[in-house]
Design an enzyme around this catalytic site. Structure first.
Site, PDB file in Angstrom:
ATOM      1  N   HIS A 228       5.734  -9.348   4.912  1.00 29.58           N
ATOM      2  CA  HIS A 228       4.844  -8.193   5.098  1.00 29.58           C
ATOM      3  C   HIS A 228       5.436  -7.341   6.221  1.00 29.58           C
ATOM      4  CE1 HIS A 228       0.471  -6.782   4.517  1.00 29.58           C
ATOM      5  NE2 HIS A 228       1.013  -5.918   5.340  1.00 29.58           N
TER       6      HIS A 228
ATOM      7  N   GLU B 220      -5.505  -5.662  -1.358  1.00 28.88           N
ATOM      8  CA  GLU B 220      -5.924  -4.950  -0.140  1.00 28.88           C
ATOM      9  C   GLU B 220      -6.759  -3.762  -0.533  1.00 28.88           C
ATOM     10  OE1 GLU B 220      -2.990  -3.572   2.710  1.00 28.88           O
ATOM     11  OE2 GLU B 220      -1.850  -5.427   2.455  1.00 28.88           O
TER      12      GLU B 220
ATOM     13  N   ASN C 118       5.477  -7.350   0.440  1.00 33.49           N
ATOM     14  CA  ASN C 118       4.321  -6.466   0.481  1.00 33.49           C
ATOM     15  C   ASN C 118       4.750  -5.005   0.510  1.00 33.49           C
ATOM     16  OD1 ASN C 118       1.355  -5.914   1.027  1.00 33.49           O
ATOM     17  ND2 ASN C 118       2.286  -4.887   2.787  1.00 33.49           N
ATOM     18  N   GLU C 119       4.225  -4.227  -0.409  1.00 33.81           N
ATOM     19  CA  GLU C 119       4.374  -2.770  -0.409  1.00 33.81           C
ATOM     20  C   GLU C 119       5.798  -2.285  -0.165  1.00 33.81           C
ATOM     21  OE1 GLU C 119       1.515  -0.990   2.209  1.00 33.81           O
ATOM     22  OE2 GLU C 119      -0.164  -1.634   0.987  1.00 33.81           O
TER      23      GLU C 119
ATOM     24  N   ASN D 242      -2.660  -2.978  -3.892  1.00 34.68           N
ATOM     25  CA  ASN D 242      -3.280  -2.500  -2.653  1.00 34.68           C
ATOM     26  C   ASN D 242      -3.688  -1.049  -2.882  1.00 34.68           C
ATOM     27  OD1 ASN D 242      -2.358  -4.928  -1.674  1.00 34.68           O
ATOM     28  ND2 ASN D 242      -0.894  -4.054  -0.220  1.00 34.68           N
TER      29      ASN D 242
ATOM     30  N   GLN E 167       0.474  -8.369  12.393  1.00 30.46           N
ATOM     31  CA  GLN E 167      -0.729  -7.650  12.808  1.00 30.46           C
ATOM     32  C   GLN E 167      -1.737  -8.534  13.530  1.00 30.46           C
ATOM     33  OE1 GLN E 167      -0.972  -5.764   8.682  1.00 30.46           O
ATOM     34  NE2 GLN E 167      -1.733  -4.108   9.962  1.00 30.46           N
TER      35      GLN E 167
ATOM     36  N   ARG F  93      -5.843 -14.211   2.151  1.00 35.32           N
ATOM     37  CA  ARG F  93      -4.447 -13.770   2.017  1.00 35.32           C
ATOM     38  C   ARG F  93      -3.858 -13.566   3.407  1.00 35.32           C
ATOM     39  NH1 ARG F  93      -2.101  -7.915   0.854  1.00 35.32           N
ATOM     40  NH2 ARG F  93       0.092  -8.504   0.858  1.00 35.32           N
TER      41      ARG F  93
ATOM     42  N   TYR G  42      -5.973   2.247  -1.313  1.00 33.79           N
ATOM     43  CA  TYR G  42      -6.745   2.799  -0.196  1.00 33.79           C
ATOM     44  C   TYR G  42      -7.342   4.169  -0.482  1.00 33.79           C
ATOM     45  CZ  TYR G  42      -5.354  -1.016   2.801  1.00 33.79           C
ATOM     46  OH  TYR G  42      -5.202  -2.272   3.330  1.00 33.79           O
TER      47      TYR G  42
ATOM     48  N   GLU H 118      -2.607  -2.090  13.898  1.00 32.72           N
ATOM     49  CA  GLU H 118      -2.431  -1.253  12.711  1.00 32.72           C
ATOM     50  C   GLU H 118      -1.112  -0.465  12.814  1.00 32.72           C
ATOM     51  OE1 GLU H 118      -3.441  -1.085   9.769  1.00 32.72           O
ATOM     52  OE2 GLU H 118      -2.960   0.956   9.179  1.00 32.72           O
ATOM     53  N   TRP H 119      -0.007  -1.185  12.847  1.00 30.35           N
ATOM     54  CA  TRP H 119       1.332  -0.604  12.824  1.00 30.35           C
ATOM     55  C   TRP H 119       1.460   0.539  13.837  1.00 30.35           C
ATOM     56  CZ3 TRP H 119       3.550  -4.519  10.878  1.00 30.35           C
ATOM     57  CH2 TRP H 119       2.977  -5.225   9.829  1.00 30.35           C
TER      58      TRP H 119
HETATM   59  C1  GAL Z   1      -1.222  -1.339   4.135  1.00 29.79           C
HETATM   60  C2  GAL Z   1      -0.573  -2.516   4.810  1.00 29.79           C
HETATM   61  C3  GAL Z   1      -1.501  -3.284   5.708  1.00 29.79           C
HETATM   62  C4  GAL Z   1      -2.491  -2.420   6.462  1.00 29.79           C
HETATM   63  C5  GAL Z   1      -3.092  -1.345   5.579  1.00 29.79           C
HETATM   64  C6  GAL Z   1      -4.012  -0.374   6.282  1.00 29.79           C
HETATM   65  O1  GAL Z   1      -0.246  -0.406   3.801  1.00 29.79           O
HETATM   66  O2  GAL Z   1      -0.094  -3.432   3.836  1.00 29.79           O
HETATM   67  O3  GAL Z   1      -0.720  -4.063   6.542  1.00 29.79           O
HETATM   68  O4  GAL Z   1      -2.039  -2.006   7.657  1.00 29.79           O
HETATM   69  O5  GAL Z   1      -2.075  -0.626   4.938  1.00 29.79           O
HETATM   70  O6  GAL Z   1      -3.350   0.741   6.735  1.00 29.79           O
END
Ligand code: GAL
Length: 480
Positions: free
Chosen positions: A128, A383, A172-173, A315, A26, A83, A317, A434-435
């Site tokens: 990751h 995260e 990661n995830e 993580n 990223q 990190r 969100y 962002e992917w």
């Molecule tokens: C997570 C991921 C991060 C980042 C974040 C925000 O799933 O580990 O790389 O992109 O989401 O969408």
């Protein structure tokens, strides 16, 4: 008025880790520089039609060449921890230890040494999402061979950097990687193989993690004294109708299929949650699926995943209200197996992207849930963040409010409920790639202008306020 200044810092332990997080693909760019091999994200982005406006991480924030600019950002925030992830194929271009790329080693040595010289502790994620393409060509996460390759890579990293790196995250995830990469096809490697590969990939990630944790435990821990974990993401979920028993059961399944899938084997039982095992088996029968168990079984002859985490890396969100869909008609798929649908509550604000309903109290509840169901582990929130979509304001007051509310919830979990939270890493240090959303979605504490080659980093107001919290915490410590 600076909202974050109102945060009581007393609740946070003395050695609380104040961090920010990034990931190699990223931010680094330099996708083919100095001997780096391609990763599955390079391949995915170079094929058209996968990512927003066909953007790629070829250059991203150019952290490969502009590391010192990142370091200035880290210093400006006053972080105690940072990190980042290693790009596996920058270190080992074909994914194996047959050839080590010396320039990759030099790059990460510089990053780590600079961090330490500035009293910032690195936390390193070994993978990751960006698996080396050469390993994907040999079957990638679907092949059992990957466990050996990952373990060799991990051992190489422990050996090379472990004298200075004390916090490691293996993968990661695994949920996001397996689900979006192999079930939905929205992330690299872009496979849509519903209801099958997702579980195999998750299983191999867990096995790879287990092997690497054991390698550390056996060969490195006594010399290096570090800690190793796996990075798990989870929503917080509550029943849509708390009086409806089906929604209540569906909510548990929702949590089991996201968090329990990995947390249960590692922290609780050494095996997958019962709800996953029974639902997947029942659905296989219903669909007449006879090519062996879709959810792989842990073998007695292998190392158990149980106990293979020295801390809980979380993580978080967003949150969901969950309704039961177990009797809805479905194809063979992960969602069909799960039999639960998560929706957002209309009262929750959404930031930037539609999936990201802003629910700071969900983190508080999730921390308690982990404390109770995972044997009260030490938790690092590895995260958590708030996104913006353009045109963005440097005066990002909504995000300031988000950090204020979130850190307040974390402080309550520590102070009122005794949850053992050791640190908080904001996602992300920088606006970055962002992917599948490319550069359209911005999570940074620093703004980047991706249209200019300089890629100048400019602090957002949320960055300034986060820095003020950290500084108040540190000042307080000095006085006591
Ligand atoms: C997570 C991921 C991060 C980042 C974040 C925000 O799933 O580990 O790389 O992109 O989401 O969408």
């Amino acid at each position: 008025m600076a909202v974050l200044k109102q945060l009581p810092v007393d609740a946070f332990p003395r050695d609380f880790a104040w961090g920010a997080a990034t990931a190699a693909y990223q931010i680094e760019g330099g996708w083919d520089m100095d001997g780096k091999g391609p990763s599955i994200w390079d391949t995915f982005c170079h094929a058209k039609g996968r990512v927003f406006k066909d953007q790629t991480g070829d250059v991203a924030c150019n952290s490969y060449q502009l590391w010192e600019e990142d370091l200035k950002c880290i210093q400006q925030l006053g972080l105690t921890h940072y990190r980042l992830s290693f790009s596996w194929s920058r270190l080992l271009p074909d994914g194996t230890t047959n050839y080590v790329n010396p320039k990759g080693v030099t790059y990460y040595n510089k990053v780590i040494n600079d961090l330490i010289a500035n009293a910032v502790m690195p936390m390193i994620t070994l993978n990751h999402f960006d698996l080396p393409q050469a390993l994907e060509n040999r079957g990638g996460w679907k092949s059992p061979e990957i466990v050996e390759f990952f373990d060799s890579y991990a051992k190489f990293c422990f050996e090379t950097f472990g004298d200075r790196v004390k916090l490691w995250i293996t993968v990661n995830e695994p949920y996001v990687c397996a689900k979006l990469g192999y079930e939905d096809g929205l992330h690299a490697p872009g496979l849509k193989e519903p209801g099958t590969s997702v579980y195999l990939v998750g299983h191999n990630m867990l096995r790879a993690h287990t092997r690497a944790w054991h390698s550390y435990d056996t060969h490195f821990r006594h010399l290096q004294g570090g800690k190793v974990s796996i990075g798990l993401n989870s929503d917080w979920a509550e029943p849509l109708d708390p009086d409806c028993p089906e929604d209540v059961a569906a909510t548990q399944r929702y949590m089991d299929f996201i968090l329990g899938w990995f947390a249960c084997p590692v922290f609780c039982t050494g095996d997958y949650p019962e709800s996953m095992k029974s639902r997947i088996q029942a659905k296989s029968l219903q669909f007449g699926f006879s090519e062996g168990p879709r959810l792989p079984e842990f073998s007695e002859n292998e190392l158990s995943p149980l106990g293979t985490a020295d801390f809980f890396a979380l993580n978080y969100y967003t949150s969901r209200k969950v309704k039961d869909t177990s009797s809805h008609p479905s194809e063979l798929s992960f969602t069909g197996d799960q039999g639960a649908e998560g929706v957002t509550d209309p009262s929750w604000p959404v930031c930037g992207v539609s999936w990201l309903a802003v629910v700071p109290e969900g983190l508080h509840k999730l921390l308690n849930y982990i404390k109770e169901t995972c044997n009260n582990p030490a938790i690092y929130i590895t995260e958590n963040g708030f996104s913006q979509i353009g045109p963005v304001e440097l005066e990002d007051t909504d995000r300031c409010q988000f950090y204020q509310n979130t850190l307040q919830e974390v402080s309550k979990a520590i102070r009122d409920d005794g949850v053992d939270v050791r640190g908080y890493f904001a996602w992300s240090l920088l606006d970055n790639f962002e992917w599948a959303d490319g550069f359209s979605v911005r999570f940074g504490l620093f703004h980047l202008d991706f249209s200019k080659v300089e890629l100048k980093r400019t602090i957002y107001r949320s960055g300034r306020e986060y820095a003020a919290v950290i500084s108040r915490h540190r000042t307080k410590l000095e006085k006591t």
